[in-house]
Structures are given as C-alpha cells and as structure tokens.
Design a protein around this motif. Structure first.
Motif, PDB file in Angstrom:
ATOM      1  N   CYS A  59      32.423 -14.262  14.242  1.00 32.25           N
ATOM      2  CA  CYS A  59      33.363 -15.304  13.815  1.00 32.25           C
ATOM      3  C   CYS A  59      34.780 -14.952  14.248  1.00 32.25           C
ATOM      4  O   CYS A  59      35.527 -15.809  14.719  1.00 32.25           O
ATOM      5  CB  CYS A  59      33.293 -15.473  12.299  1.00 32.25           C
ATOM      6  SG  CYS A  59      34.427 -16.719  11.645  1.00 32.25           S
ATOM      7  N   ALA A  60      35.135 -13.676  14.106  1.00 30.53           N
ATOM      8  CA  ALA A  60      36.475 -13.224  14.502  1.00 30.53           C
ATOM      9  C   ALA A  60      36.680 -13.414  16.008  1.00 30.53           C
ATOM     10  O   ALA A  60      37.769 -13.792  16.454  1.00 30.53           O
ATOM     11  CB  ALA A  60      36.666 -11.760  14.114  1.00 30.53           C
ATOM     12  N   LYS A  61      35.624 -13.171  16.792  1.00 25.97           N
ATOM     13  CA  LYS A  61      35.725 -13.347  18.252  1.00 25.97           C
ATOM     14  C   LYS A  61      35.952 -14.809  18.604  1.00 25.97           C
ATOM     15  O   LYS A  61      36.757 -15.133  19.480  1.00 25.97           O
ATOM     16  CB  LYS A  61      34.455 -12.833  18.924  1.00 25.97           C
ATOM     17  CG  LYS A  61      34.303 -11.320  18.900  1.00 25.97           C
ATOM     18  CD  LYS A  61      33.011 -10.907  19.585  1.00 25.97           C
ATOM     19  CE  LYS A  61      32.837  -9.393  19.549  1.00 25.97           C
ATOM     20  NZ  LYS A  61      31.554  -8.967  20.190  1.00 25.97           N
ATOM     21  N   VAL A  62      35.231 -15.692  17.914  1.00 23.00           N
ATOM     22  CA  VAL A  62      35.365 -17.125  18.176  1.00 23.00           C
ATOM     23  C   VAL A  62      36.766 -17.612  17.833  1.00 23.00           C
ATOM     24  O   VAL A  62      37.383 -18.382  18.585  1.00 23.00           O
ATOM     25  CB  VAL A  62      34.312 -17.928  17.377  1.00 23.00           C
ATOM     26  CG1 VAL A  62      34.577 -19.424  17.499  1.00 23.00           C
ATOM     27  CG2 VAL A  62      32.914 -17.605  17.869  1.00 23.00           C
ATOM     28  N   LYS A  81      38.284 -19.399   4.185  1.00 22.97           N
ATOM     29  CA  LYS A  81      38.143 -20.786   4.621  1.00 22.97           C
ATOM     30  C   LYS A  81      37.677 -20.862   6.072  1.00 22.97           C
ATOM     31  O   LYS A  81      36.855 -21.713   6.432  1.00 22.97           O
ATOM     32  CB  LYS A  81      39.473 -21.531   4.445  1.00 22.97           C
ATOM     33  CG  LYS A  81      39.857 -21.773   2.990  1.00 22.97           C
ATOM     34  CD  LYS A  81      41.145 -22.570   2.898  1.00 22.97           C
ATOM     35  CE  LYS A  81      41.517 -22.837   1.437  1.00 22.97           C
ATOM     36  NZ  LYS A  81      42.778 -23.613   1.332  1.00 22.97           N
ATOM     37  N   GLN A  82      38.194 -19.983   6.920  1.00 21.27           N
ATOM     38  CA  GLN A  82      37.804 -19.987   8.333  1.00 21.27           C
ATOM     39  C   GLN A  82      36.326 -19.634   8.491  1.00 21.27           C
ATOM     40  O   GLN A  82      35.611 -20.249   9.274  1.00 21.27           O
ATOM     41  CB  GLN A  82      38.669 -18.997   9.117  1.00 21.27           C
ATOM     42  CG  GLN A  82      40.098 -19.465   9.341  1.00 21.27           C
ATOM     43  CD  GLN A  82      40.948 -18.402  10.002  1.00 21.27           C
ATOM     44  OE1 GLN A  82      40.813 -17.204   9.727  1.00 21.27           O
ATOM     45  NE2 GLN A  82      41.839 -18.823  10.884  1.00 21.27           N
ATOM     46  N   TYR A  83      35.891 -18.638   7.723  1.00 21.94           N
ATOM     47  CA  TYR A  83      34.494 -18.223   7.859  1.00 21.94           C
ATOM     48  C   TYR A  83      33.543 -19.281   7.299  1.00 21.94           C
ATOM     49  O   TYR A  83      32.516 -19.583   7.904  1.00 21.94           O
ATOM     50  CB  TYR A  83      34.261 -16.892   7.144  1.00 21.94           C
ATOM     51  CG  TYR A  83      32.849 -16.373   7.336  1.00 21.94           C
ATOM     52  CD1 TYR A  83      32.461 -15.794   8.543  1.00 21.94           C
ATOM     53  CD2 TYR A  83      31.901 -16.502   6.326  1.00 21.94           C
ATOM     54  CE1 TYR A  83      31.161 -15.348   8.740  1.00 21.94           C
ATOM     55  CE2 TYR A  83      30.597 -16.058   6.515  1.00 21.94           C
ATOM     56  CZ  TYR A  83      30.236 -15.479   7.721  1.00 21.94           C
ATOM     57  OH  TYR A  83      28.941 -15.053   7.917  1.00 21.94           O
ATOM     58  N   ASP A  84      33.886 -19.851   6.144  1.00 21.80           N
ATOM     59  CA  ASP A  84      33.016 -20.870   5.548  1.00 21.80           C
ATOM     60  C   ASP A  84      32.932 -22.127   6.409  1.00 21.80           C
ATOM     61  O   ASP A  84      31.958 -22.879   6.331  1.00 21.80           O
ATOM     62  CB  ASP A  84      33.517 -21.231   4.146  1.00 21.80           C
ATOM     63  CG  ASP A  84      33.187 -20.160   3.117  1.00 21.80           C
ATOM     64  OD1 ASP A  84      32.269 -19.357   3.379  1.00 21.80           O
ATOM     65  OD2 ASP A  84      33.842 -20.118   2.062  1.00 21.80           O
ATOM     66  N   ALA A  85      33.971 -22.367   7.210  1.00 20.03           N
ATOM     67  CA  ALA A  85      33.975 -23.537   8.088  1.00 20.03           C
ATOM     68  C   ALA A  85      33.235 -23.283   9.403  1.00 20.03           C
ATOM     69  O   ALA A  85      32.968 -24.216  10.169  1.00 20.03           O
ATOM     70  CB  ALA A  85      35.417 -23.959   8.389  1.00 20.03           C
ATOM     71  N   TRP A  86      32.878 -22.019   9.647  1.00 22.05           N
ATOM     72  CA  TRP A  86      32.186 -21.659  10.888  1.00 22.05           C
ATOM     73  C   TRP A  86      30.718 -22.063  10.769  1.00 22.05           C
ATOM     74  O   TRP A  86      29.998 -21.606   9.869  1.00 22.05           O
ATOM     75  CB  TRP A  86      32.313 -20.159  11.129  1.00 22.05           C
ATOM     76  CG  TRP A  86      31.823 -19.706  12.467  1.00 22.05           C
ATOM     77  CD1 TRP A  86      32.075 -20.279  13.673  1.00 22.05           C
ATOM     78  CD2 TRP A  86      31.000 -18.566  12.726  1.00 22.05           C
ATOM     79  NE1 TRP A  86      31.473 -19.564  14.682  1.00 22.05           N
ATOM     80  CE2 TRP A  86      30.818 -18.512  14.128  1.00 22.05           C
ATOM     81  CE3 TRP A  86      30.434 -17.581  11.918  1.00 22.05           C
ATOM     82  CZ2 TRP A  86      30.057 -17.508  14.731  1.00 22.05           C
ATOM     83  CZ3 TRP A  86      29.690 -16.581  12.519  1.00 22.05           C
ATOM     84  CH2 TRP A  86      29.498 -16.540  13.898  1.00 22.05           C
ATOM     85  N   PRO A  87      30.208 -22.918  11.653  1.00 23.85           N
ATOM     86  CA  PRO A  87      28.842 -23.448  11.531  1.00 23.85           C
ATOM     87  C   PRO A  87      27.741 -22.409  11.715  1.00 23.85           C
ATOM     88  O   PRO A  87      26.607 -22.628  11.297  1.00 23.85           O
ATOM     89  CB  PRO A  87      28.779 -24.520  12.629  1.00 23.85           C
ATOM     90  CG  PRO A  87      29.819 -24.099  13.622  1.00 23.85           C
ATOM     91  CD  PRO A  87      30.919 -23.500  12.819  1.00 23.85           C
ATOM     92  N   HIS A  88      28.057 -21.248  12.311  1.00 31.00           N
ATOM     93  CA  HIS A  88      27.034 -20.240  12.592  1.00 31.00           C
ATOM     94  C   HIS A  88      27.036 -19.082  11.595  1.00 31.00           C
ATOM     95  O   HIS A  88      26.406 -18.045  11.853  1.00 31.00           O
ATOM     96  CB  HIS A  88      27.215 -19.699  14.014  1.00 31.00           C
ATOM     97  CG  HIS A  88      27.153 -20.745  15.081  1.00 31.00           C
ATOM     98  ND1 HIS A  88      26.010 -21.460  15.363  1.00 31.00           N
ATOM     99  CD2 HIS A  88      28.124 -21.228  15.910  1.00 31.00           C
ATOM    100  CE1 HIS A  88      26.256 -22.315  16.341  1.00 31.00           C
ATOM    101  NE2 HIS A  88      27.530 -22.210  16.682  1.00 31.00           N
ATOM    102  N   ARG A  89      27.717 -19.229  10.478  1.00 34.78           N
ATOM    103  CA  ARG A  89      27.744 -18.152   9.483  1.00 34.78           C
ATOM    104  C   ARG A  89      26.337 -17.928   8.909  1.00 34.78           C
ATOM    105  O   ARG A  89      25.538 -18.860   8.822  1.00 34.78           O
ATOM    106  CB  ARG A  89      28.716 -18.494   8.357  1.00 34.78           C
ATOM    107  CG  ARG A  89      28.255 -19.620   7.448  1.00 34.78           C
ATOM    108  CD  ARG A  89      29.285 -19.871   6.354  1.00 34.78           C
ATOM    109  NE  ARG A  89      28.754 -20.743   5.312  1.00 34.78           N
ATOM    110  CZ  ARG A  89      28.753 -22.058   5.345  1.00 34.78           C
ATOM    111  NH1 ARG A  89      29.267 -22.682   6.401  1.00 34.78           N
ATOM    112  NH2 ARG A  89      28.240 -22.760   4.357  1.00 34.78           N
ATOM    113  N   VAL A  90      26.044 -16.693   8.519  1.00 33.36           N
ATOM    114  CA  VAL A  90      24.715 -16.387   7.973  1.00 33.36           C
ATOM    115  C   VAL A  90      24.657 -16.609   6.461  1.00 33.36           C
ATOM    116  O   VAL A  90      23.592 -16.877   5.907  1.00 33.36           O
ATOM    117  CB  VAL A  90      24.310 -14.939   8.295  1.00 33.36           C
ATOM    118  CG1 VAL A  90      24.111 -14.763   9.791  1.00 33.36           C
ATOM    119  CG2 VAL A  90      25.337 -13.944   7.767  1.00 33.36           C
ATOM    120  N   LEU A  91      25.811 -16.467   5.807  1.00 34.30           N
ATOM    121  CA  LEU A  91      25.933 -16.704   4.366  1.00 34.30           C
ATOM    122  C   LEU A  91      27.317 -17.275   4.104  1.00 34.30           C
ATOM    123  O   LEU A  91      28.189 -17.239   4.978  1.00 34.30           O
ATOM    124  CB  LEU A  91      25.761 -15.402   3.572  1.00 34.30           C
ATOM    125  CG  LEU A  91      24.403 -14.694   3.598  1.00 34.30           C
ATOM    126  CD1 LEU A  91      24.505 -13.359   2.874  1.00 34.30           C
ATOM    127  CD2 LEU A  91      23.327 -15.552   2.963  1.00 34.30           C
TER     128      LEU A  91
END
Length: 245
Positions: free
Chosen positions: A47-50, A59-69
């Motif tokens: 996610c950080a790379k993207v 908020k950034q991580y939860d908005a990332w569609p490829h998160r695992v959790l």
C-alpha cells in the motif's frame, strides 16, 4: 462410548431445551486471524508503494481496494496500528506539541459531552463524529493511555502539575536503552569512528569508555533512530545529563 439409542435417551433427559439453531458457526476461525502476520506486513508495504509514501494513514489503507484486512483488525492483531507500521518498516506519524494541545482539548470536549471519563469507544466515536485526524491509538502512544491522560488532566486542574507536564509525551523508563540493539549500537560507534563527538577522545587511543546518547532525550519525544543517536564518552554523557536536569 454411547450408542445412538443411549445418546438420544441422554438428550431427552437434558435440562437444556432442544434448539434448531446451528451453533457450529461460532467455531469458525475468528475473522482476521486467517491472515498471517507476514501477509499483513506485506500488504502494508505494498500500500505504501502504491501511495508513494513510507507513511500511510488509516484512511488511506482502508480506502485501498487490495488490503487484506481493515485497519481495526490489524490494530487488534498487532496491539496497535503504529506497532504494525513499525514492524513493516514504515514511518509512524509523530505528535508535535501543537497536536498535543489539540488532542487534550478534544479529550476534554469528549469528557464534557459524555459527562464521564472517555473510554476508547466513546473517544473513538467523538473523534469520528468531528472527523478528527487523531485516533485513540495516537492517544495511547503519546500519553501512555487514556486513563493516564485523565489523571494528568485532574492533576493539572488541581494545580499539581504544570501545563508543560500535562502536554509532555509519556516515556516508559528504560525504553531508551532497551530499544537500542547491539547492531545499532555498533553502527553508531562505527559512524562516529569510535570517538566521542563532544571531546574527541577515542576508545582505542585514549582507552575511554564510550556510550550511546540520544541527541533529543526520549523524555522529550526523541527516538532511537540512527539520526538521533551519537557517541559520547562516559564523562561527556554524564555531564550532559546534569545540564539537562
């Protein structure tokens, strides 16, 4: 071992009533624990790379569609969102004095609204309602927990501590020394050429004992990152300690 007839007889004599509900579902793995810690850490790094930044927000991580959790599940697994980021090798947002003031004000606002000492749940709801950039995890990391902050506020209101003491970052005793690994210690010594950066004495040439010092003390928000560490001889380090006090 009971046969089918004996088992049915036992059930007919049971004190519990017969239920048609399927309770087997509760035996399934707890949601979020079917993903390994390694997969979570890799997900954070990806996610950080993207995003293109070594510091990602909830908020950034939860908005990332490829998160695992989701971020909340990760916080439960690792004992905190910032702890997970640290293990992933990512940067954690620091809290300045200005932010500390705002955090305390928001905490007291929540206290007044609820007419009770804020819990993680009530504070989380309050911060969400006002769309705050802070989270309960940041309070725990900076103030050492909500209860600890509540006690400090009471002492401040009673005139027992100053405003600066109220806003000071919590520092667990011994955390500054314990967080420096042997490898990091050697790296600092090697970078400073095994020489005290204050007086210039060397461990090899002058047989002086060298120590690792935090440029910004941990009690004032300093970290154990390489940039905040320096080599001092035992005399200079003790002298610096007396000046700081």
């Amino acid at each position: 071992m009971q046969n089918g007839t004996e088992a049915n007889a036992t059930r007919s004599q049971s004190l519990l009533k017969v239920r048609k509900y399927d309770f087997s579902g509760v035996l399934s793995p707890k949601k979020g624990f079917d993903v390994s810690r390694k997969e979570i850490l890799n997900s954070l790094r990806d996610c950080a790379k993207v995003i293109g930044c070594r510091r990602i927000t909830i908020k950034q991580y939860d908005a990332w569609p490829h998160r695992v959790l989701c971020s909340r599940q990760i916080a439960v697994r690792f004992g905190g969102w910032d702890i997970a980021l640290t293990e992933a090798g990512l940067e954690v947002r620091t809290t300045s004095t200005g932010n500390a003031v705002e955090m305390v004000e928001l905490f007291m606002d929540c206290w007044e609204d609820c007419n009770d000492v804020p819990t993680i749940k009530t504070l989380s709801n309050h911060l969400y309602k006002i769309n705050s950039k802070f989270s309960p995890t940041m309070y725990s990391r900076y103030f050492g927990g909500l209860r600890r902050l509540a006690i400090k506020i009471v002492k401040y209101k009673n005139g027992e501590i100053s405003e600066n003491q109220l806003l000071d970052k919590f520092c667990k005793k011994g955390a500054d020394r314990g967080s420096i690994s042997a490898k990091l210690r050697y790296t600092v010594f090697e970078r400073d050429q095994f020489t005290c950066v204050s007086c210039g004495r060397s461990s090899k040439r002058d047989s002086v004992r060298l120590e690792i010092d935090h440029k910004i003390p941990v009690s004032r928000g300093g970290t154990s990152e390489l940039s905040n560490l320096q080599t001092l001889c035992i005399d200079c380090n003790r002298g610096k300690g007396k000046i700081c006090v």
